[in-house]
Design an enzyme around this catalytic site. Structure first.
Site, short mmCIF file in Angstrom:
data_model
loop_
_atom_site.label_atom_id
_atom_site.label_comp_id
_atom_site.label_asym_id
_atom_site.label_seq_id
_atom_site.Cartn_x
_atom_site.Cartn_y
_atom_site.Cartn_z
N ASP A 68 0.84 -1.20 0.00
CA ASP A 68 0.00 0.00 0.00
C ASP A 68 0.87 1.24 0.00
O ASP A 68 1.97 1.22 -0.56
CB ASP A 68 -0.94 -0.03 1.22
CG ASP A 68 -2.31 0.56 0.92
OD1 ASP A 68 -2.39 1.79 0.78
OD2 ASP A 68 -3.28 -0.21 0.81
N HIS A 112 -3.53 5.92 3.47
CA HIS A 112 -4.39 4.81 3.08
C HIS A 112 -3.90 3.50 3.68
O HIS A 112 -4.68 2.70 4.22
CB HIS A 112 -4.41 4.74 1.54
CG HIS A 112 -5.34 3.76 0.95
ND1 HIS A 112 -4.97 2.45 0.69
CD2 HIS A 112 -6.62 3.88 0.53
CE1 HIS A 112 -5.98 1.82 0.12
NE2 HIS A 112 -7.00 2.65 0.02
N SER A 118 -11.12 -0.91 -0.97
CA SER A 118 -9.85 -0.95 -0.23
C SER A 118 -10.08 -1.33 1.22
O SER A 118 -9.21 -1.94 1.85
CB SER A 118 -9.17 0.42 -0.28
OG SER A 118 -8.63 0.67 -1.56
#
Length: 574
Positions: free
Chosen positions: A202, A253, A441
Protein backbone atom coordinates in the site's frame (compact mmCIF):
# COMPACT_ATOMS: atom_id res chain seq x y z
CA UNK A 1 -15.13 16.66 -42.48
CA UNK A 2 -12.30 16.34 -39.96
CA UNK A 3 -14.69 17.23 -37.13
CA UNK A 4 -17.15 14.60 -38.32
CA UNK A 5 -14.39 11.98 -38.54
CA UNK A 6 -13.23 12.88 -35.02
CA UNK A 7 -16.79 12.46 -33.78
CA UNK A 8 -17.07 9.07 -35.51
CA UNK A 9 -13.73 8.03 -34.06
CA UNK A 10 -14.82 8.97 -30.56
CA UNK A 11 -18.06 7.02 -30.90
CA UNK A 12 -16.23 4.00 -32.29
CA UNK A 13 -13.63 4.02 -29.54
CA UNK A 14 -16.31 4.44 -26.88
CA UNK A 15 -18.20 1.45 -28.25
CA UNK A 16 -14.98 -0.51 -28.39
CA UNK A 17 -14.09 0.26 -24.78
CA UNK A 18 -17.56 -0.63 -23.53
CA UNK A 19 -17.59 -3.90 -25.44
CA UNK A 20 -14.03 -4.81 -24.48
CA UNK A 21 -14.80 -4.40 -20.79
CA UNK A 22 -17.89 -6.55 -21.14
CA UNK A 23 -16.14 -9.19 -23.23
CA UNK A 24 -13.16 -9.53 -20.93
CA UNK A 25 -15.44 -9.65 -17.90
CA UNK A 26 -17.57 -12.19 -19.70
CA UNK A 27 -14.74 -14.69 -19.32
CA UNK A 28 -16.09 -15.34 -15.85
CA UNK A 29 -19.64 -16.11 -16.92
CA UNK A 30 -19.14 -19.71 -17.95
CA UNK A 31 -20.69 -22.25 -15.59
CA UNK A 32 -18.21 -23.90 -13.28
CA UNK A 33 -17.32 -24.56 -9.64
CA UNK A 34 -18.29 -21.62 -7.47
CA UNK A 35 -20.71 -20.02 -9.93
CA UNK A 36 -24.44 -19.73 -9.54
CA UNK A 37 -26.22 -22.81 -8.21
CA UNK A 38 -22.95 -24.76 -8.18
CA UNK A 39 -21.57 -22.51 -5.43
CA UNK A 40 -24.63 -23.04 -3.28
CA UNK A 41 -24.46 -26.81 -3.75
CA UNK A 42 -20.80 -26.72 -2.74
CA UNK A 43 -21.70 -24.62 0.28
CA UNK A 44 -24.33 -27.09 1.45
CA UNK A 45 -21.92 -29.99 1.04
CA UNK A 46 -19.04 -28.38 2.86
CA UNK A 47 -21.13 -27.02 5.72
CA UNK A 48 -21.90 -30.57 6.88
CA UNK A 49 -18.55 -30.59 8.71
CA UNK A 50 -19.04 -28.95 12.14
CA UNK A 51 -16.21 -27.45 14.13
CA UNK A 52 -14.80 -30.14 16.45
CA UNK A 53 -16.74 -29.94 19.70
CA UNK A 54 -14.86 -29.25 22.92
CA UNK A 55 -15.65 -31.38 25.95
CA UNK A 56 -14.67 -31.44 29.60
CA UNK A 57 -12.32 -34.39 30.19
CA UNK A 58 -13.64 -37.08 32.52
CA UNK A 59 -17.28 -35.93 32.49
CA UNK A 60 -20.31 -37.84 31.18
CA UNK A 61 -23.94 -36.73 31.24
CA UNK A 62 -25.90 -39.96 31.58
CA UNK A 63 -29.64 -40.41 31.24
CA UNK A 64 -30.63 -43.67 32.94
CA UNK A 65 -33.43 -45.99 31.91
CA UNK A 66 -36.58 -45.99 33.99
CA UNK A 67 -36.27 -47.97 37.18
CA UNK A 68 -32.48 -47.62 37.38
CA UNK A 69 -31.21 -45.83 40.44
CA UNK A 70 -27.74 -44.75 41.43
CA UNK A 71 -26.33 -46.71 44.43
CA UNK A 72 -26.82 -44.95 47.73
CA UNK A 73 -23.49 -45.91 49.29
CA UNK A 74 -19.91 -46.51 48.23
CA UNK A 75 -19.28 -50.16 47.37
CA UNK A 76 -22.97 -50.83 46.69
CA UNK A 77 -22.29 -51.39 42.97
CA UNK A 78 -25.28 -52.04 40.78
CA UNK A 79 -23.49 -54.69 38.73
CA UNK A 80 -21.67 -56.28 41.67
CA UNK A 81 -18.28 -55.88 39.95
CA UNK A 82 -16.62 -53.99 42.72
CA UNK A 83 -14.68 -51.99 40.12
CA UNK A 84 -13.50 -48.53 41.16
CA UNK A 85 -11.32 -45.96 39.44
CA UNK A 86 -8.23 -44.20 40.82
CA UNK A 87 -9.07 -42.26 43.94
CA UNK A 88 -12.78 -43.03 43.74
CA UNK A 89 -12.80 -44.80 47.10
CA UNK A 90 -12.09 -41.54 48.90
CA UNK A 91 -14.11 -39.21 46.68
CA UNK A 92 -17.67 -40.46 46.94
CA UNK A 93 -20.11 -42.91 45.47
CA UNK A 94 -18.81 -45.51 43.04
CA UNK A 95 -20.42 -47.35 40.18
CA UNK A 96 -19.49 -49.20 37.03
CA UNK A 97 -21.28 -48.61 33.72
CA UNK A 98 -20.19 -50.58 30.67
CA UNK A 99 -17.02 -51.49 32.54
CA UNK A 100 -16.15 -47.83 33.18
CA UNK A 101 -15.78 -46.78 36.81
CA UNK A 102 -17.76 -43.64 37.49
CA UNK A 103 -18.27 -41.27 40.39
CA UNK A 104 -21.56 -39.49 40.99
CA UNK A 105 -20.89 -35.76 40.85
CA UNK A 106 -24.49 -34.59 41.05
CA UNK A 107 -27.99 -35.24 39.80
CA UNK A 108 -29.09 -32.79 37.10
CA UNK A 109 -32.66 -34.10 36.73
CA UNK A 110 -34.20 -36.57 39.15
CA UNK A 111 -36.94 -37.56 36.72
CA UNK A 112 -39.57 -37.34 39.43
CA UNK A 113 -42.49 -34.99 38.74
CA UNK A 114 -40.36 -33.11 36.27
CA UNK A 115 -42.14 -30.09 34.83
CA UNK A 116 -41.70 -28.90 31.30
CA UNK A 117 -41.00 -32.26 29.70
CA UNK A 118 -42.00 -32.14 26.04
CA UNK A 119 -45.07 -34.10 25.05
CA UNK A 120 -44.28 -37.77 24.53
CA UNK A 121 -40.96 -37.73 26.39
CA UNK A 122 -40.32 -39.73 29.53
CA UNK A 123 -38.78 -37.93 32.51
CA UNK A 124 -35.71 -40.09 33.25
CA UNK A 125 -32.95 -39.46 35.80
CA UNK A 126 -29.99 -37.53 34.31
CA UNK A 127 -26.71 -37.53 36.20
CA UNK A 128 -23.32 -35.90 35.89
CA UNK A 129 -20.80 -38.71 36.33
CA UNK A 130 -17.00 -38.52 36.45
CA UNK A 131 -14.57 -41.04 34.97
CA UNK A 132 -10.83 -41.44 35.40
CA UNK A 133 -10.03 -40.06 31.92
CA UNK A 134 -7.93 -36.90 31.77
CA UNK A 135 -8.14 -36.08 28.06
CA UNK A 136 -10.80 -35.75 25.36
CA UNK A 137 -9.86 -38.95 23.52
CA UNK A 138 -10.15 -41.08 26.65
CA UNK A 139 -13.40 -39.43 27.59
CA UNK A 140 -14.92 -40.14 24.18
CA UNK A 141 -13.91 -43.80 24.54
CA UNK A 142 -15.47 -43.96 28.02
CA UNK A 143 -18.70 -42.45 26.72
CA UNK A 144 -18.90 -45.11 24.01
CA UNK A 145 -18.54 -47.89 26.58
CA UNK A 146 -21.04 -46.31 28.96
CA UNK A 147 -23.58 -46.03 26.13
CA UNK A 148 -23.45 -49.82 25.68
CA UNK A 149 -24.63 -50.49 29.23
CA UNK A 150 -28.28 -51.72 29.20
CA UNK A 151 -29.14 -49.45 32.16
CA UNK A 152 -28.24 -46.32 30.15
CA UNK A 153 -30.84 -44.68 27.93
CA UNK A 154 -28.36 -42.24 26.41
CA UNK A 155 -25.13 -40.43 27.26
CA UNK A 156 -23.35 -37.33 26.04
CA UNK A 157 -20.15 -35.44 26.78
CA UNK A 158 -20.15 -32.41 29.04
CA UNK A 159 -19.43 -30.00 26.21
CA UNK A 160 -17.61 -26.71 26.70
CA UNK A 161 -19.25 -23.52 25.45
CA UNK A 162 -17.45 -20.22 25.19
CA UNK A 163 -18.67 -16.67 25.20
CA UNK A 164 -18.22 -14.45 22.18
CA UNK A 165 -15.35 -12.09 22.91
CA UNK A 166 -16.36 -8.44 23.13
CA UNK A 167 -13.28 -6.20 22.94
CA UNK A 168 -13.00 -3.09 25.09
CA UNK A 169 -11.54 -0.80 22.41
CA UNK A 170 -13.00 2.71 22.49
CA UNK A 171 -14.44 2.79 18.97
CA UNK A 172 -15.52 -0.85 18.82
CA UNK A 173 -19.23 0.01 19.36
CA UNK A 174 -19.06 2.04 16.14
CA UNK A 175 -17.44 -0.76 14.12
CA UNK A 176 -20.65 -2.03 12.51
CA UNK A 177 -18.51 -3.86 9.98
CA UNK A 178 -17.31 -6.43 12.51
CA UNK A 179 -20.79 -7.43 13.59
CA UNK A 180 -21.82 -7.72 9.93
CA UNK A 181 -19.21 -10.44 9.38
CA UNK A 182 -19.92 -12.29 12.65
CA UNK A 183 -16.50 -11.50 14.11
CA UNK A 184 -17.32 -11.86 17.83
CA UNK A 185 -18.35 -15.49 17.44
CA UNK A 186 -15.23 -16.13 15.33
CA UNK A 187 -12.93 -14.81 18.06
CA UNK A 188 -14.17 -17.56 20.38
CA UNK A 189 -12.41 -19.97 17.99
CA UNK A 190 -9.17 -18.02 17.57
CA UNK A 191 -7.88 -14.46 17.79
CA UNK A 192 -4.89 -15.27 15.61
CA UNK A 193 -1.20 -16.00 16.03
CA UNK A 194 1.91 -13.83 16.14
CA UNK A 195 3.54 -16.39 13.81
CA UNK A 196 1.27 -15.28 10.95
CA UNK A 197 2.47 -12.36 8.81
CA UNK A 198 0.25 -10.19 6.60
CA UNK A 199 2.04 -8.05 4.00
CA UNK A 200 0.15 -4.80 3.37
CA UNK A 201 1.16 -3.61 -0.11
CA UNK A 202 0.00 0.00 0.00
CA UNK A 203 1.11 3.58 0.68
CA UNK A 204 3.23 2.60 3.64
CA UNK A 205 2.24 2.96 7.28
CA UNK A 206 2.39 5.67 9.95
CA UNK A 207 4.88 3.62 11.91
CA UNK A 208 4.36 4.91 15.46
CA UNK A 209 0.60 4.61 15.65
CA UNK A 210 -0.19 3.24 19.15
CA UNK A 211 -2.61 0.64 17.75
CA UNK A 212 -0.10 -0.62 15.15
CA UNK A 213 3.48 -0.19 16.36
CA UNK A 214 3.53 -3.40 18.42
CA UNK A 215 2.26 -5.41 15.45
CA UNK A 216 4.76 -4.23 12.82
CA UNK A 217 7.79 -6.11 11.49
CA UNK A 218 10.43 -4.91 9.04
CA UNK A 219 9.14 -3.93 5.63
CA UNK A 220 10.41 -2.10 2.57
CA UNK A 221 9.72 0.91 0.35
CA UNK A 222 9.50 -0.17 -3.31
CA UNK A 223 8.49 3.20 -4.82
CA UNK A 224 11.33 3.75 -7.29
CA UNK A 225 10.28 7.19 -8.59
CA UNK A 226 11.92 9.75 -6.22
CA UNK A 227 9.22 12.34 -6.91
CA UNK A 228 6.44 9.91 -6.04
CA UNK A 229 8.38 8.54 -3.07
CA UNK A 230 8.89 12.06 -1.59
CA UNK A 231 11.20 10.71 1.09
CA UNK A 232 14.56 11.86 -0.19
CA UNK A 233 15.15 9.11 -2.73
CA UNK A 234 13.77 6.00 -4.34
CA UNK A 235 13.67 2.54 -2.84
CA UNK A 236 14.82 2.11 0.74
CA UNK A 237 14.19 -0.01 3.86
CA UNK A 238 11.83 2.60 5.39
CA UNK A 239 8.18 1.82 4.49
CA UNK A 240 6.77 4.84 6.32
CA UNK A 241 3.94 6.70 4.65
CA UNK A 242 5.44 9.99 3.51
CA UNK A 243 2.12 11.51 2.42
CA UNK A 244 -0.50 13.69 4.01
CA UNK A 245 -4.27 14.03 4.01
CA UNK A 246 -4.07 16.83 1.45
CA UNK A 247 -5.95 16.32 -1.82
CA UNK A 248 -4.14 14.14 -4.37
CA UNK A 249 -1.93 12.59 -1.71
CA UNK A 250 -1.53 9.11 -0.29
CA UNK A 251 -4.04 9.96 2.43
CA UNK A 252 -2.45 7.49 4.89
CA UNK A 253 -4.39 4.81 3.08
CA UNK A 254 -2.05 1.99 4.11
CA UNK A 255 -2.33 2.93 7.79
CA UNK A 256 -6.11 2.60 7.57
CA UNK A 257 -5.95 -0.74 5.73
CA UNK A 258 -3.44 -2.17 8.22
CA UNK A 259 -5.68 -1.27 11.16
CA UNK A 260 -8.64 -3.15 9.70
CA UNK A 261 -6.49 -6.27 9.44
CA UNK A 262 -4.66 -6.12 12.73
CA UNK A 263 -5.05 -3.08 14.96
CA UNK A 264 -4.02 -4.00 18.49
CA UNK A 265 -7.26 -5.22 20.03
CA UNK A 266 -8.77 -5.34 23.51
CA UNK A 267 -6.27 -2.76 24.79
CA UNK A 268 -8.86 -0.18 25.82
CA UNK A 269 -8.06 2.34 23.07
CA UNK A 270 -8.83 2.91 19.43
CA UNK A 271 -10.27 0.22 17.20
CA UNK A 272 -10.42 -3.56 17.00
CA UNK A 273 -8.66 -5.43 14.19
CA UNK A 274 -10.04 -8.57 12.58
CA UNK A 275 -6.94 -10.51 13.72
CA UNK A 276 -5.66 -9.70 17.23
CA UNK A 277 -2.19 -11.21 17.03
CA UNK A 278 -0.85 -11.38 13.47
CA UNK A 279 2.19 -9.35 12.49
CA UNK A 280 1.95 -6.63 9.83
CA UNK A 281 4.65 -6.31 7.16
CA UNK A 282 4.43 -2.78 5.67
CA UNK A 283 5.40 -2.84 1.98
CA UNK A 284 5.23 0.56 0.30
CA UNK A 285 4.29 0.37 -3.38
CA UNK A 286 2.13 3.51 -3.71
CA UNK A 287 3.54 7.03 -3.40
CA UNK A 288 2.33 10.52 -2.56
CA UNK A 289 1.08 11.36 -6.07
CA UNK A 290 -2.50 10.36 -5.44
CA UNK A 291 -1.46 7.03 -3.94
CA UNK A 292 -0.24 5.69 -7.28
CA UNK A 293 2.34 3.05 -8.12
CA UNK A 294 3.66 1.10 -11.10
CA UNK A 295 3.23 -2.56 -12.01
CA UNK A 296 7.00 -3.04 -12.04
CA UNK A 297 7.37 -1.85 -8.44
CA UNK A 298 4.34 -3.84 -7.31
CA UNK A 299 5.62 -7.03 -8.97
CA UNK A 300 8.97 -6.69 -7.20
CA UNK A 301 7.17 -6.12 -3.89
CA UNK A 302 5.06 -9.26 -4.31
CA UNK A 303 8.17 -11.32 -5.03
CA UNK A 304 10.05 -9.84 -2.07
CA UNK A 305 7.19 -10.41 0.38
CA UNK A 306 7.02 -14.01 -0.91
CA UNK A 307 10.63 -14.61 0.10
CA UNK A 308 12.30 -14.16 -3.29
CA UNK A 309 15.58 -12.29 -3.58
CA UNK A 310 14.96 -8.98 -5.38
CA UNK A 311 18.12 -7.21 -6.56
CA UNK A 312 20.43 -6.32 -3.71
CA UNK A 313 17.64 -5.72 -1.20
CA UNK A 314 17.81 -7.33 2.21
CA UNK A 315 16.13 -10.71 1.99
CA UNK A 316 12.89 -10.85 3.97
CA UNK A 317 13.41 -12.61 7.31
CA UNK A 318 10.09 -14.46 7.19
CA UNK A 319 7.94 -14.52 4.05
CA UNK A 320 4.38 -13.30 4.40
CA UNK A 321 1.49 -15.71 4.84
CA UNK A 322 -1.05 -13.29 3.36
CA UNK A 323 -0.71 -10.41 0.88
CA UNK A 324 -3.32 -7.63 0.86
CA UNK A 325 -3.57 -5.35 -2.18
CA UNK A 326 -6.13 -2.58 -1.70
CA UNK A 327 -5.55 -0.80 -5.00
CA UNK A 328 -6.22 -1.30 -8.67
CA UNK A 329 -6.51 0.11 -12.16
CA UNK A 330 -7.97 -0.72 -15.54
CA UNK A 331 -6.12 -3.29 -17.60
CA UNK A 332 -5.06 -6.89 -16.97
CA UNK A 333 -1.31 -7.11 -16.34
CA UNK A 334 0.55 -10.31 -17.23
CA UNK A 335 3.52 -8.92 -15.25
CA UNK A 336 1.46 -8.76 -12.06
CA UNK A 337 -0.09 -12.12 -12.96
CA UNK A 338 3.32 -13.79 -13.02
CA UNK A 339 4.21 -12.30 -9.63
CA UNK A 340 0.87 -13.41 -8.16
CA UNK A 341 1.30 -16.90 -9.64
CA UNK A 342 4.69 -17.24 -7.98
CA UNK A 343 3.37 -16.05 -4.62
CA UNK A 344 0.46 -18.49 -4.72
CA UNK A 345 2.76 -21.33 -5.81
CA UNK A 346 4.90 -20.63 -2.74
CA UNK A 347 1.83 -21.02 -0.52
CA UNK A 348 0.84 -17.39 0.10
CA UNK A 349 -2.76 -16.17 0.27
CA UNK A 350 -3.33 -13.22 -2.09
CA UNK A 351 -6.32 -10.90 -1.56
CA UNK A 352 -7.24 -7.89 -3.73
CA UNK A 353 -9.85 -5.16 -3.83
CA UNK A 354 -12.33 -5.36 -6.70
CA UNK A 355 -12.09 -1.61 -7.46
CA UNK A 356 -14.28 1.45 -6.95
CA UNK A 357 -15.52 2.40 -10.43
CA UNK A 358 -18.89 0.58 -10.55
CA UNK A 359 -17.48 -1.61 -13.32
CA UNK A 360 -16.70 -5.24 -14.10
CA UNK A 361 -13.89 -6.32 -11.76
CA UNK A 362 -12.48 -8.69 -14.40
CA UNK A 363 -11.10 -5.73 -16.33
CA UNK A 364 -8.90 -4.46 -13.50
CA UNK A 365 -5.61 -5.50 -11.92
CA UNK A 366 -4.93 -6.93 -9.45
CA UNK A 367 -8.59 -7.70 -8.69
CA UNK A 368 -9.20 -9.32 -12.07
CA UNK A 369 -6.09 -11.50 -12.07
CA UNK A 370 -6.24 -15.27 -12.00
CA UNK A 371 -6.05 -16.85 -8.59
CA UNK A 372 -6.47 -13.80 -6.37
CA UNK A 373 -9.35 -13.62 -3.90
CA UNK A 374 -11.32 -10.63 -5.16
CA UNK A 375 -13.49 -8.65 -2.75
CA UNK A 376 -16.34 -6.23 -3.47
CA UNK A 377 -17.63 -3.69 -0.95
CA UNK A 378 -20.87 -3.84 0.99
CA UNK A 379 -22.68 -1.02 2.74
CA UNK A 380 -24.15 -1.36 6.26
CA UNK A 381 -27.38 -2.95 4.99
CA UNK A 382 -25.30 -5.72 3.33
CA UNK A 383 -26.08 -4.50 -0.17
CA UNK A 384 -23.41 -3.85 -2.80
CA UNK A 385 -22.05 -0.31 -2.44
CA UNK A 386 -22.81 1.94 -5.41
CA UNK A 387 -19.14 2.60 -6.11
CA UNK A 388 -17.99 -1.03 -5.92
CA UNK A 389 -16.84 -3.05 -8.91
CA UNK A 390 -18.78 -6.27 -9.36
CA UNK A 391 -19.25 -9.22 -11.67
CA UNK A 392 -18.52 -12.93 -11.92
CA UNK A 393 -14.83 -12.46 -11.12
CA UNK A 394 -15.71 -11.36 -7.56
CA UNK A 395 -15.37 -14.01 -4.85
CA UNK A 396 -17.33 -12.43 -2.02
CA UNK A 397 -18.50 -9.26 -0.30
CA UNK A 398 -17.05 -7.60 2.78
CA UNK A 399 -17.88 -4.32 4.51
CA UNK A 400 -16.59 -1.29 2.65
CA UNK A 401 -18.91 1.53 3.66
CA UNK A 402 -21.99 3.21 2.33
CA UNK A 403 -20.37 5.82 0.13
CA UNK A 404 -22.07 8.68 2.00
CA UNK A 405 -20.11 11.68 3.22
CA UNK A 406 -16.43 12.45 2.76
CA UNK A 407 -13.26 11.36 4.54
CA UNK A 408 -13.00 14.78 6.19
CA UNK A 409 -15.98 14.17 8.45
CA UNK A 410 -15.44 10.47 9.31
CA UNK A 411 -18.91 9.42 8.08
CA UNK A 412 -20.71 6.88 10.23
CA UNK A 413 -21.27 4.58 7.26
CA UNK A 414 -17.54 4.26 6.72
CA UNK A 415 -15.09 1.77 8.24
CA UNK A 416 -13.36 2.93 11.43
CA UNK A 417 -9.63 2.27 11.56
CA UNK A 418 -6.22 3.69 12.41
CA UNK A 419 -5.36 7.02 10.82
CA UNK A 420 -3.25 10.15 11.15
CA UNK A 421 -3.89 13.92 11.39
CA UNK A 422 -7.66 13.66 11.14
CA UNK A 423 -10.56 12.42 13.23
CA UNK A 424 -10.69 11.60 16.97
CA UNK A 425 -7.44 10.92 18.77
CA UNK A 426 -6.55 9.19 21.98
CA UNK A 427 -4.89 11.17 24.77
CA UNK A 428 -1.23 11.97 24.02
CA UNK A 429 -1.22 10.14 20.69
CA UNK A 430 -1.39 13.05 18.25
CA UNK A 431 -0.98 13.20 15.32
CA UNK A 432 -2.15 9.56 15.36
CA UNK A 433 -5.91 9.34 15.16
CA UNK A 434 -8.88 7.21 14.07
CA UNK A 435 -11.29 7.89 11.25
CA UNK A 436 -13.48 6.21 8.64
CA UNK A 437 -12.79 5.59 4.98
CA UNK A 438 -14.94 3.83 2.38
CA UNK A 439 -14.17 1.61 -0.57
CA UNK A 440 -13.24 -1.86 -1.72
CA UNK A 441 -9.85 -0.95 -0.23
CA UNK A 442 -11.56 -1.30 3.15
CA UNK A 443 -13.42 -4.49 2.14
CA UNK A 444 -10.34 -6.49 1.11
CA UNK A 445 -8.50 -6.28 4.48
CA UNK A 446 -11.49 -7.86 6.24
CA UNK A 447 -10.86 -10.96 4.10
CA UNK A 448 -7.09 -10.74 4.63
CA UNK A 449 -7.70 -10.62 8.38
CA UNK A 450 -9.96 -13.66 8.10
CA UNK A 451 -7.25 -15.47 6.11
CA UNK A 452 -4.73 -14.64 8.86
CA UNK A 453 -7.07 -16.13 11.48
CA UNK A 454 -7.41 -19.26 9.33
CA UNK A 455 -3.63 -19.55 8.99
CA UNK A 456 -3.36 -19.59 12.80
CA UNK A 457 -5.35 -22.87 12.67
CA UNK A 458 -4.09 -24.58 9.50
CA UNK A 459 -1.55 -23.67 6.76
CA UNK A 460 -4.19 -23.73 4.04
CA UNK A 461 -3.27 -22.76 0.49
CA UNK A 462 -5.01 -20.32 -1.83
CA UNK A 463 -7.49 -22.54 -3.70
CA UNK A 464 -8.61 -24.35 -0.57
CA UNK A 465 -8.95 -21.17 1.46
CA UNK A 466 -10.82 -19.39 -1.35
CA UNK A 467 -13.20 -22.33 -1.63
CA UNK A 468 -13.90 -22.26 2.11
CA UNK A 469 -14.47 -18.49 2.03
CA UNK A 470 -17.01 -18.87 -0.75
CA UNK A 471 -18.70 -21.90 0.80
CA UNK A 472 -19.06 -20.22 4.18
CA UNK A 473 -20.23 -16.85 2.84
CA UNK A 474 -23.77 -15.81 3.70
CA UNK A 475 -25.43 -16.13 0.29
CA UNK A 476 -28.56 -14.46 1.66
CA UNK A 477 -26.49 -11.27 1.67
CA UNK A 478 -25.49 -11.55 -1.96
CA UNK A 479 -26.38 -9.82 -5.19
CA UNK A 480 -25.36 -12.58 -7.58
CA UNK A 481 -28.95 -12.96 -8.70
CA UNK A 482 -28.76 -9.58 -10.45
CA UNK A 483 -27.46 -9.72 -14.01
CA UNK A 484 -25.37 -6.56 -13.72
CA UNK A 485 -24.30 -6.76 -10.08
CA UNK A 486 -22.77 -10.15 -9.31
CA UNK A 487 -20.83 -9.98 -6.06
CA UNK A 488 -19.65 -13.51 -5.52
CA UNK A 489 -20.85 -16.08 -3.03
CA UNK A 490 -22.19 -13.51 -0.57
CA UNK A 491 -21.10 -11.74 2.60
CA UNK A 492 -17.97 -12.79 4.44
CA UNK A 493 -18.93 -14.74 7.59
CA UNK A 494 -15.75 -15.25 9.60
CA UNK A 495 -17.32 -17.55 12.18
CA UNK A 496 -18.74 -19.92 9.55
CA UNK A 497 -15.45 -19.70 7.66
CA UNK A 498 -13.36 -20.74 10.66
CA UNK A 499 -15.79 -23.57 11.34
CA UNK A 500 -15.03 -24.92 7.87
CA UNK A 501 -11.31 -24.31 8.35
CA UNK A 502 -11.36 -26.49 11.47
CA UNK A 503 -13.26 -29.15 9.58
CA UNK A 504 -10.22 -29.52 7.30
CA UNK A 505 -8.33 -31.03 10.23
CA UNK A 506 -10.32 -34.23 9.73
CA UNK A 507 -8.51 -35.10 6.50
CA UNK A 508 -5.13 -33.37 6.57
CA UNK A 509 -5.35 -33.05 2.79
CA UNK A 510 -2.16 -32.22 0.86
CA UNK A 511 -1.64 -29.09 -1.23
CA UNK A 512 -4.78 -27.39 -2.51
CA UNK A 513 -7.04 -30.36 -1.85
CA UNK A 514 -10.29 -29.81 0.04
CA UNK A 515 -11.70 -32.09 2.76
CA UNK A 516 -15.34 -32.90 2.01
CA UNK A 517 -17.16 -35.85 3.58
CA UNK A 518 -13.83 -37.12 4.96
CA UNK A 519 -12.40 -37.25 1.43
CA UNK A 520 -9.78 -35.07 -0.23
CA UNK A 521 -11.10 -33.53 -3.44
CA UNK A 522 -9.90 -30.92 -5.91
CA UNK A 523 -11.84 -27.71 -5.17
CA UNK A 524 -11.39 -26.53 -8.76
CA UNK A 525 -10.67 -22.99 -9.91
CA UNK A 526 -13.87 -20.97 -9.37
CA UNK A 527 -13.39 -18.56 -12.30
CA UNK A 528 -12.66 -18.87 -15.98
CA UNK A 529 -9.27 -17.30 -16.66
CA UNK A 530 -9.18 -13.92 -18.35
CA UNK A 531 -6.11 -15.22 -20.16
CA UNK A 532 -7.92 -18.21 -21.62
CA UNK A 533 -8.83 -16.35 -24.82
CA UNK A 534 -6.59 -14.35 -27.13
CA UNK A 535 -7.36 -10.64 -27.12
CA UNK A 536 -7.48 -9.00 -30.56
CA UNK A 537 -4.40 -7.28 -31.97
CA UNK A 538 -4.26 -3.94 -33.88
CA UNK A 539 -3.70 -1.78 -30.81
CA UNK A 540 -6.09 -3.77 -28.62
CA UNK A 541 -3.75 -6.73 -28.05
CA UNK A 542 -2.59 -8.30 -24.87
CA UNK A 543 -0.88 -11.59 -25.66
CA UNK A 544 -2.46 -14.67 -24.09
CA UNK A 545 -0.45 -15.97 -21.17
CA UNK A 546 0.49 -19.27 -22.75
CA UNK A 547 -2.87 -20.83 -21.94
CA UNK A 548 -4.91 -22.83 -24.40
CA UNK A 549 -7.26 -20.61 -26.33
CA UNK A 550 -10.89 -21.53 -26.72
CA UNK A 551 -13.78 -20.00 -28.67
CA UNK A 552 -15.85 -17.37 -26.91
CA UNK A 553 -19.00 -15.63 -27.96
CA UNK A 554 -18.48 -12.04 -29.04
CA UNK A 555 -14.80 -12.19 -30.01
CA UNK A 556 -15.56 -11.91 -33.73
CA UNK A 557 -17.66 -8.82 -33.07
CA UNK A 558 -14.91 -7.46 -30.85
CA UNK A 559 -12.40 -7.92 -33.68
CA UNK A 560 -14.72 -6.12 -36.07
CA UNK A 561 -15.22 -3.21 -33.68
CA UNK A 562 -11.49 -3.03 -33.05
CA UNK A 563 -10.79 -2.86 -36.78
CA UNK A 564 -13.46 -0.22 -37.35
CA UNK A 565 -12.10 1.90 -34.52
CA UNK A 566 -8.54 1.71 -35.85
CA UNK A 567 -9.66 2.66 -39.39
CA UNK A 568 -11.66 5.62 -38.07
CA UNK A 569 -8.71 6.72 -35.99
CA UNK A 570 -6.36 6.53 -39.00
CA UNK A 571 -8.67 8.61 -41.20
CA UNK A 572 -9.08 11.22 -38.47
CA UNK A 573 -5.32 11.71 -38.27
CA UNK A 574 -4.84 12.01 -42.01
Amino acid sequence: MNAKLRQMRSIGLALLLAFTVGAVAGCGLSPGPGNGDASRASSASTRRHPVPERLFPGHALVELNEGTAFPRARGDLADGSGVSGPGFATLGYEWSLGGVSVRHERTIFSGASEAGVASGRVARPLLLLATASTDEAGTRADIGRIAADPRVHRVESDRIRQKSLVPNDKFYPQQWNLSLINAEAAWSKTVGSSQVVVAVLDTGIAMNHPDLQDRLIDGYDFVSDPENAADGGGRDPDPSDAGSIAPNSSGFHGTHVAGIIGAKSNNGIGVTGVDWRCRIMPVRVLGVNGGTGTDSDIADAILWASGEQVGTMVHVAKPADVINMSFGGLGISFTLQRAVDMAIAKGLIVVAAAGNLSDQAASYSPGGLDGVITVSAAQPDSGLADYSNFGPRVDLLAPGGGGAGSPSDCPTEGIWSTYRDQGPKEIDTGPFTYCTLEGTSQAAPHVSGAAALARSILPLRQLTLASLLRSSADHRKSCDDLVTAGCGAGMLDIDAFLTLVRSQQQCNCPGDMLCVDSRCIDPGYPHVSVFSDPVVRAGCQTAPAGRSARPAEGWFLLALLCGVAVRISSRGRS
